[in-house]
Scaffold this motif. Sequence first.
Motif, PDB file in Angstrom:
ATOM      1  N   GLU A  73       0.824  -1.212   0.000  1.00 31.74           N
ATOM      2  CA  GLU A  73       0.000   0.000   0.000  1.00 31.74           C
ATOM      3  C   GLU A  73       0.855   1.257   0.000  1.00 31.74           C
ATOM      4  O   GLU A  73       0.566   2.223  -0.719  1.00 31.74           O
ATOM      5  N   ARG A  75       3.660   1.628  -1.254  1.00 29.57           N
ATOM      6  CA  ARG A  75       4.357   1.732  -2.541  1.00 29.57           C
ATOM      7  C   ARG A  75       3.410   1.816  -3.728  1.00 29.57           C
ATOM      8  O   ARG A  75       3.859   1.831  -4.874  1.00 29.57           O
ATOM      9  N   GLY A  76       2.112   1.845  -3.437  1.00 28.91           N
ATOM     10  CA  GLY A  76       1.135   1.928  -4.511  1.00 28.91           C
ATOM     11  C   GLY A  76       1.042   0.663  -5.340  1.00 28.91           C
ATOM     12  O   GLY A  76       0.661   0.711  -6.515  1.00 28.91           O
TER      13      GLY A  76
END
Length: 223
Positions: A73, A75-76
């Motif tokens: 999350e 780090r996308g």
Amino acid sequence: MIKQDAKQVCDLISSRRQVGVRTIVAIAGPPASGKSTLAEAVVQSLNAQKSSAVPSATLVPMDGYHLDNRVLETRGLRAKKGAPETFDAFGFCKAIKALQSARHESFHPMFDRQMDLAIANAIAVHPETPIVVVEGNYLLMKSDPWRMLEDVFALTVFVSPTLEELESRLQQRWIKHGFDPETALKRTKTNDLPNAERVIRDSRKADLTLSQNYTEFGMRYAF
């Protein structure tokens, strides 16, 4: 069919047994290919041939090296879970490489799909177990860090049904997790199927390639 394929792999393992080091076997393939089912069948067959308390073979899936959801999350990458960058790839490769000559018991994580997280030290590899079967999507990838395992595997197996079959299985996987067919297909096409295509495109040629379509549903399965 699964019994025939497992026997073929076991026979090849017997012919590739290495002296002085542990025999490491790779069973790779795209998600939903059936590689987990085959790997489990191979290990069960190898262990059925021996009555000793020490297992002849142990299965170490790559799945346990998923990065935690909280890391993904930040780090996308949460929506891309299962892609190469969502694993502790270097940690996994170092651990597998160390297994080749390890003379002590080692412990490895296992991925729990129901909880959607890896459980630390859930898999024990006995120091006298002569064969380790490693299973995962990216074992034969030609890029770093995966290629550091190229000289570790005594035998490599690649399981790959058609892309059409994979798409159907991947969609059914998401439906089994409670998604409606439209959402399941979207998840398949935006993440899982591109990962499958990447595995097929970027993996080096295996010693044995299997395209048989045995089902993995109803058993443990892996990204």
